[in-house]
Design a protein around this motif. Structure first.
Motif, PDB file in Angstrom:
ATOM      1  N   HIS A   1     -10.208  -3.701  -3.149  1.00 28.02           N
ATOM      2  CA  HIS A   1      -9.237  -3.334  -2.125  1.00 28.02           C
ATOM      3  C   HIS A   1      -8.026  -4.270  -2.182  1.00 28.02           C
ATOM      4  CE1 HIS A   1     -11.486  -0.211  -0.097  1.00 28.02           C
ATOM      5  NE2 HIS A   1     -12.573  -0.957  -0.187  1.00 28.02           N
TER       6      HIS A   1
ATOM      7  N   THR B  83     -12.961   3.985  -0.188  1.00 28.96           N
ATOM      8  CA  THR B  83     -13.170   4.772  -1.393  1.00 28.96           C
ATOM      9  C   THR B  83     -14.083   5.938  -1.023  1.00 28.96           C
ATOM     10  OG1 THR B  83     -15.182   3.607  -2.122  1.00 28.96           O
ATOM     11  CG2 THR B  83     -13.043   2.653  -2.771  1.00 28.96           C
TER      12      THR B  83
ATOM     13  N   LYS C  22       0.828  -1.194   0.000  1.00 29.68           N
ATOM     14  CA  LYS C  22       0.000   0.000   0.000  1.00 29.68           C
ATOM     15  C   LYS C  22       0.872   1.257   0.000  1.00 29.68           C
ATOM     16  CE  LYS C  22      -3.408  -2.853   0.589  1.00 29.68           C
ATOM     17  NZ  LYS C  22      -2.680  -4.045   0.925  1.00 29.68           N
TER      18      LYS C  22
ATOM     19  N   GLY D   4      -7.392   9.333   0.131  1.00 27.99           N
ATOM     20  CA  GLY D   4      -7.492   8.452   1.300  1.00 27.99           C
ATOM     21  C   GLY D   4      -7.049   9.024   2.623  1.00 27.99           C
TER      22      GLY D   4
ATOM     23  N   ASP E 257      -4.743   2.738  -0.147  1.00 27.96           N
ATOM     24  CA  ASP E 257      -5.809   1.815   0.236  1.00 27.96           C
ATOM     25  C   ASP E 257      -5.428   0.984   1.465  1.00 27.96           C
ATOM     26  OD1 ASP E 257      -8.115   0.200   0.036  1.00 27.96           O
ATOM     27  OD2 ASP E 257      -6.986  -1.284  -1.098  1.00 27.96           O
TER      28      ASP E 257
ATOM     29  N   ASN F  36      -9.116   4.153  -4.178  1.00 26.23           N
ATOM     30  CA  ASN F  36      -8.318   4.863  -3.177  1.00 26.23           C
ATOM     31  C   ASN F  36      -6.848   4.489  -3.408  1.00 26.23           C
ATOM     32  OD1 ASN F  36      -6.976   5.835  -0.938  1.00 26.23           O
ATOM     33  ND2 ASN F  36      -8.455   5.069   0.553  1.00 26.23           N
TER      34      ASN F  36
END
Length: 334
Positions: free
Chosen positions: A309, A277, A51, A216, A250, A247
């Motif tokens: 995701h 999101t 991420k 985000g 995320d 996003n």
């Protein structure tokens, strides 16, 4: 970490033993696999932190899986030639590598690109858009405003968030009302005298569309603008349509905002990185009763397709002047 380290250790140990059994055919294999455990752990670190470095995630996953498959096959062949049972051990990392190997991703379709879902909601309606420079659709990056006007949608006005309709204003800079040169539509600022649409501004509107790319983070003001639009729609009996987007950050991280610290850069009691999101966050705001007086916004979501995701997403257009690329977005919350 324990299980992958075990697999790495077993494979490395098996390779060392197989070298002594069949030195000539295992020389190269031994030199590569002796550090297998470290390679594996490093890969898992990238996987665990994908991420943060999502731009590299998919590439790293493919490279590592490919290397692991090749080395596992080399170990199997080597052990088979040396006529030992160790070839069976190499099946474990081989299966793991095949499991890690990414599959072909489905083509992403943003909520705003799903006209078969959006247009029926707009027939015979007077529409306002809450959009900025990120509100583009299709491979040609056509602005949603231009797309809807070309499809004869009755767009009446534009609400502009921080940084303005074109996204060129600096952070914190006051945005003034204006007019879109191309369409002639009025642009009403939600980052000037008022941060929430007034009753007068919504009188000639049936539906408001919100289509802005978020990053985000709790203090990124686009979600604060969305909150006030939801509140205004709830107060005035208007429908809000949110066209969802991925996003890019995320995951969930950081402390939850304290109750006494509410402000325009901290509207909600959520972590610094909320992991939602834009549409999911809107549903949370509604569901948790965070609008003034516990009001509920009449909310319609047009979901995206081809993203879930855990998948990386690289923004095609910078969401604000100081976030020009993926690295800036990834580091923004820190």
């Amino acid at each position: 970490f324990s299980s992958v380290s075990f697999v790495g250790s077993v494979t490395s140990s098996a390779t060392i033993v197989s070298v002594f059994d069949y030195k000539s055919s295992n020389a190269i294999c031994f030199a590569s696999l002796i550090s297998f455990k470290h390679i594996f752990n490093a890969s898992v670190f990238f996987e665990y932190n994908d991420k943060v470095i999502s731009k590299r995630h998919f590439k790293n996953k493919i490279i590592f899986s490919s290397i692991l498959i090749l080395l596992s096959l080399a170990g199997i062949v080597s052990s088979f030639l040396s006529k030992t049972w160790l070839s069976l051990i190499y099946i474990l990392p081989l299966l793991l590598a095949l499991w890690l190997l990414p599959t072909q991703a489905q083509t992403l379709r943003l909520g705003a690109e799903r006209m078969e879902e959006l247009l029926p909601l707009l027939q015979g309606k007077r529409v306002a858009l809450t959009v900025n420079q990120t509100s583009v659709v299709g491979p040609q990056k056509t602005h949603l405003l231009d797309t809807l006007l070309s499809l004869k949608v009755n767009v009446r006005k534009i609400f502009a968030p921080e940084h303005g309709f074109r996204g060129k204003a600096d952070a914190g800079e006051t945005i003034k009302n204006g007019k879109d040169v191309k369409s002639g539509l009025p642009i009403l600022s939600l980052y000037g005298k008022n941060k929430k649409p007034t009753q007068e501004q919504l009188t000639d509107i049936d539906i408001v569309i919100f289509d802005i790319q978020d990053v985000g983070a709790r203090f990124y003001t686009y979600i604060s603008t969305m909150h006030y639009i939801m509140e205004a729609c709830a107060e005035n009996g208007k429908t809000l349509i949110i066209t969802d987007r991925p996003n890019p950050c995320d995951y969930v991280d950081g402390p939850v905002r304290e109750a006494s610290k509410k402000s325009f850069v901290g509207m909600h009691a959520i972590p610094v990185l909320h992991g939602c999101t834009i549409a999911e966050l809107a549903q949370m705001i509604n569901g948790e009763g965070w609008l003034k007086g516990g009001l509920k916004c009449k909310l319609t979501i047009v979901p995206m397709e081809g993203w879930k995701h855990g998948q990386p997403y690289s923004l095609p257009i910078k969401p604000s002047p100081n976030l020009p690329n993926d690295q800036a977005i990834a580091l923004y919350a820190s």
